[in-house]
Design an enzyme around this catalytic site. Structure first.
Site, PDB file in Angstrom:
ATOM      1  N   CYS A  46      17.004 -18.361   0.134  1.00  0.00           N
ATOM      2  CA  CYS A  46      18.242 -19.133   0.156  1.00  0.00           C
ATOM      3  C   CYS A  46      19.441 -18.224   0.385  1.00  0.00           C
ATOM      4  O   CYS A  46      19.305 -17.005   0.453  1.00  0.00           O
ATOM      5  CB  CYS A  46      18.413 -19.872  -1.158  1.00  0.00           C
ATOM      6  SG  CYS A  46      18.457 -18.716  -2.536  1.00  0.00           S
ATOM      7  N   ASP A 448     -13.708 -15.901  -5.199  1.00  0.00           N
ATOM      8  CA  ASP A 448     -14.072 -14.669  -5.877  1.00  0.00           C
ATOM      9  C   ASP A 448     -13.333 -14.700  -7.213  1.00  0.00           C
ATOM     10  O   ASP A 448     -12.361 -15.436  -7.366  1.00  0.00           O
ATOM     11  CB  ASP A 448     -13.602 -13.494  -5.007  1.00  0.00           C
ATOM     12  CG  ASP A 448     -13.606 -12.197  -5.771  1.00  0.00           C
ATOM     13  OD1 ASP A 448     -14.647 -11.878  -6.355  1.00  0.00           O
ATOM     14  OD2 ASP A 448     -12.573 -11.512  -5.777  1.00  0.00           O
ATOM     15  N   ASP A 628     -16.031  -8.944  -0.924  1.00  0.00           N
ATOM     16  CA  ASP A 628     -15.892 -10.299  -0.372  1.00  0.00           C
ATOM     17  C   ASP A 628     -15.772 -10.273   1.144  1.00  0.00           C
ATOM     18  O   ASP A 628     -15.811 -11.313   1.783  1.00  0.00           O
ATOM     19  CB  ASP A 628     -14.621 -10.980  -0.905  1.00  0.00           C
ATOM     20  CG  ASP A 628     -14.587 -11.006  -2.400  1.00  0.00           C
ATOM     21  OD1 ASP A 628     -15.606 -11.405  -2.986  1.00  0.00           O
ATOM     22  OD2 ASP A 628     -13.554 -10.638  -2.973  1.00  0.00           O
TER      23      ASP A 628
END
Lengths: 725, 52
Positions: A46, A448, A628
């Site tokens: 902003c 995960d 992963d």
């Protein structure tokens, strides 16, 4: 979107490690560049944010100027001798998360020039189409004879250079497609542009009634807008990917004849001695030769409990050194390290996703031949009917102009831009053009645990301490930067006791003297406790008494909400973790997830995802660790948090910029909505074609009808896309 | 219809002026941060005097 069939070079390659390695290496070599510091500001949004950040940074001594770029969520600081490490705490104090970015990787690149080049072409095409439109309105309202010819001539004088300049991206890409023996979207576009321009010149020359200069230029304009939107989306994605590589600069401290030397990781050779400072990431596989410390291997294996490292212990690249400095003898570096071996697994999985054809691809694959056949058929039909080549070419040009893929060219980029803009505001970066489409098809979500559902930072779960014990624990923990110590300071209430001779024993814990007695906080064997219970714990010894302090991993903010909303949307949610069963069961229970597996190896993760895919399920993998990475790459769609290892981020389609996990649930919703919009947009543009093409085939199409069909369909498609915002 | 002799160059000139303004803005890097510029106008920090 029109680019999809031709712009393969812009996609991430099949092997993420190959993409990262040279870039990362370049980063390491370039070192600090000039005086500029670039910080990424994921939470700025902003007017007040701009003022706050700029004011705070300008107040730092040495800072000459600071300018926030809200579109890219970055701040560029012009400062001599000030580093990012001085500025990040300043921003942190006023409540803004900031990460250092490498200016070398982010300077105005070729892609940046390409964007301005496209804007320039849009500007020229817009100018030309406005001016030609003024003249065309006069022709449509009945100008004839010499006036009409004059107007056509002026239009042509404006249109021909415009097409030559603004149409270049289409011509170039059509030429590439033809040379590769393919028919992309750009071949019919180029053909329409050239044929319509040629027939209009011919008609103007012979004082004919119809010239399509307005249509040609408008076609250029709308298609360039679509192309620009497409470029913007990919530029944002690309800069996101650059930002993420820029976050981590892989350097190693080489010990050569006692002198320390900072070198790029790529230059390490087996046998080199390297120093790993506390808080640093291990740059290569190696064996500890000196020092004692604790190692956080959560990113590699998912284990949340730090492991002790003593001389003789083998470490893998990617692990984080926690307490003491370690000297390492490199056993494998670069391509041979365990990190690279895991990414080889990724390369194999990645190719499966490369085969995904997007909706736009499928549409353009059937569109191009259809249009060419239609135009050819109308040409031959009219030639046979009238024996007049001029009429036949006129009709064929009208068919090409009317079936122009204006709306098709806008249908996908407009939707993708609106959707990714919305997700970007919520803190999710989309790295791959087809990611939204794939995400929309997802029906199973695999999470995960460590670092994804949890922050990877421990939290005190329980301690059998009296007021005295708490005071001593606080005093001892205050003297260490170990994650467990920090958790104690944050999680235990009370006043720290007065202690003397406080010292940290790297790899073991902290000790001091309290009221004349030695006190210790640290590992069980060092403190003298028998460590029988599992789980993350530390021990406190006061005199002869021993206390146990338990830890659990803190949940990532928004994790519970994200899981609940995904389940509510009818998706199957699973947890696959490399951590121990106790910790995983605890987290699964807190989130209400029934399906979970603990102690899963990276190979098993990828295999589980592959197995689910074989059952016909579309899997969304959310993970952060190296363990992963293979699963992220083989899943139908994948998301990783910004804190993830770079290999994991490269392997995934989307990256969460903020700490909150909530946008994951939003993303699925937005993706489904955007696919709906894309289909609606295709339906709309086909509808316009169905109405207008018969006119063209019947030889009734005037430039007015072409202009109307084109602008109406483009505008309605864009408006429909904007409903997503 | 002689009026066209003036009007067409005038209309082209006006359009060209717009194009020129656009090119100028592009060269001046005014399209680098559209979102930030939209927000900056709301800040009253440099309302009384220009930023040094």
């Amino acid at each position: 979107m029109t680019d999809v069939s031709t712009d393969f070079e812009s996609r991430l390659g099949a092997c993420p490690a190959c993409d990262v390695a040279p870039l990362a290496g370049r980063l390491a070599r370039s070192g600090p560049v000039r005086g500029d510091v670039i910080l990424s500001l994921p939470t700025a949004h902003c007017a007040a944010c701009i003022t706050d950040v700029e004011r705070a940074l300008s107040a730092v001594p040495g800072v000459r100027a600071a300018r926030v770029n809200l579109s890219l969520r970055r701040v560029v600081v012009d400062a001599e001798g000030v580093t990012a490490d001085d500025l990040i705490p300043v921003l942190d104090r006023i409540g803004y998360e900031a990460h250092e970015l490498d200016p070398g990787a982010l300077t105005a690149t070729a892609a940046d020039r390409q964007g301005r080049d496209l804007l320039m072409r849009i500007g020229v095409a817009g100018f030309a189409s406005m001016n030609i439109m003024i003249l065309s309105v006069a022709v449509w309202s009945g100008a004839d004879a010499a006036t009409r010819d004059l107007f056509h001539m002026i239009s042509g004088a404006i249109a021909l250079p415009t097409v030559a300049f603004a149409g270049q991206p289409f011509f170039a890409s059509a030429w590439r497609a033809l040379r590769a023996g393919r028919l992309g979207m750009d071949v019919p576009i180029s053909l329409a542009l050239i044929l319509a321009s040629a027939i209009s010149v011919f008609e103007t020359w012979n004082s004919g009634p119809h010239a399509y200069f307005d249509g040609v230029v408008m076609l250029c304009f709308f298609l360039l807008v679509g192309r620009y939107l497409d470029y913007r989306t990919r530029a944002v994605a690309r800069s996101a990917a650059e930002e993420l590589t820029a976050l981590e600069v892989p350097r190693a401290i080489l010990l050569r004849d006692v002198a320390e030397e900072t070198v790029p990781v790529a230059d390490l050779r087996p046998g080199d001695l390297i120093l790993v400072r506390p808080g640093g990431r291990v740059p290569a596989d190696g064996v500890v030769t000196a020092g004692a410390s604790e190692i956080d291997r959560s990113l590699l294996t998912g284990e949340s409990v730090p492991v002790a490292a003593r001389p003789g212990a083998a470490l893998s690249a990617g692990e984080v050194n926690l307490t003491g400095p370690l000297t390492l003898q490199v056993t494998a570096a670069g391509r041979d390290s365990s990190l690279s071996r895991l990414t080889a697994l990724v390369a194999a999985a990645e190719s499966a996703r490369g085969r995904y054809t997007s909706i736009a691809d499928r549409a353009s694959r059937s569109y191009a031949p259809a249009v060419h056949l239609l135009a050819l058929a109308s040409f031959l039909g009219w030639l046979w009917l009238t024996r007049d080549v001029r009429v036949a070419v006129n009709v064929a040009a009208a068919v090409l102009i009317i079936t122009c893929p204006c709306a098709l060219g806008l249908a996908v980029p407009a939707v993708i831009t609106a959707a990714s803009g919305r997700l970007f505001r919520e803190g999710l970066l989309i790295k791959d053009g087809t990611a939204l489409e794939r995400l929309a098809e997802v029906d199973t979500v695999v999470f995960d645990k460590t670092g994804t559902l949890t922050m990877g930072t421990p939290q005190v779960a329980g301690a059998d301490l009296d007021a005295e014990g708490r005071a001593v624990a606080l005093a001892l923990a205050g003297g260490s930067a170990h994650p467990l110590s920090r958790a104690i300071v944050a999680g235990i209430e009370g006043q720290a006791a007065e202690v003397e001779d406080l010292r940290e024993v790297p790899g073991y814990g902290v000790e001091a003297r309290w009221q004349g007695n030695p006190v210790r906080l640290g590992r069980a064997d060092w403190v003298g406790a028998d460590d029988e219970a599992p789980g993350a714990a530390t021990w406190l010894r006061i005199g002869s008494r021993v206390h146990r302090i338990d830890f659990t991993d803190s949940l990532r903010p928004g994790a519970d909400k994200a899981v609940a909303r995904l389940r509510h949307a009818g998706l199957r949610v699973m947890i696959l973790s490399g951590d121990g069963a106790g910790a995983v069961r605890d987290i699964a229970a807190r989130l209400g997830v029934e399906e979970w597996r603990a102690g899963v190896t990276p190979q098993e993760k990828a295999a589980t995802v592959a197995e689910l895919s074989a059952q016909g399920r579309h899997v969304l993998m959310v993970g952060d660790g190296l363990n992963d990475t293979a699963a992220l790459a083989s899943a139908h769609a994948s998301i990783s948090p910004a804190s993830a290892l770079d290999a994991a981020r490269v392997a995934s389609d989307m990256v969460l910029v903020g700490r909150d996990l909530g946008p994951v649930a939003d993303a699925v919703g937005v993706a489904r909505a955007s696919i709906r919009r894309i289909r609606e947009n295709f339906a709309l543009s086909i509808l316009y074609n169905v109405v207008a093409v018969p006119f063209a085939l019947a030889g009734l199409a005037t430039p007015l009808i072409a202009a109307l069909a084109m602008s109406l369909s483009s505008v309605s498609v864009t408006l429909n896309a904007l409903r997503l915002r | 219809m002689e009026v066209l002799v003036y009007l067409i160059p005038v209309s082209l000139g006006l359009g060209g002026l717009g194009l020129g303004a656009f090119v100028w803005a592009l060269r001046n890097r005014q399209y680098e941060d559209p979102k930030g510029d939209a927000q900056r106008i709301l800040s009253d920090e440099w309302d009384d005097r220009p930023k040094p």
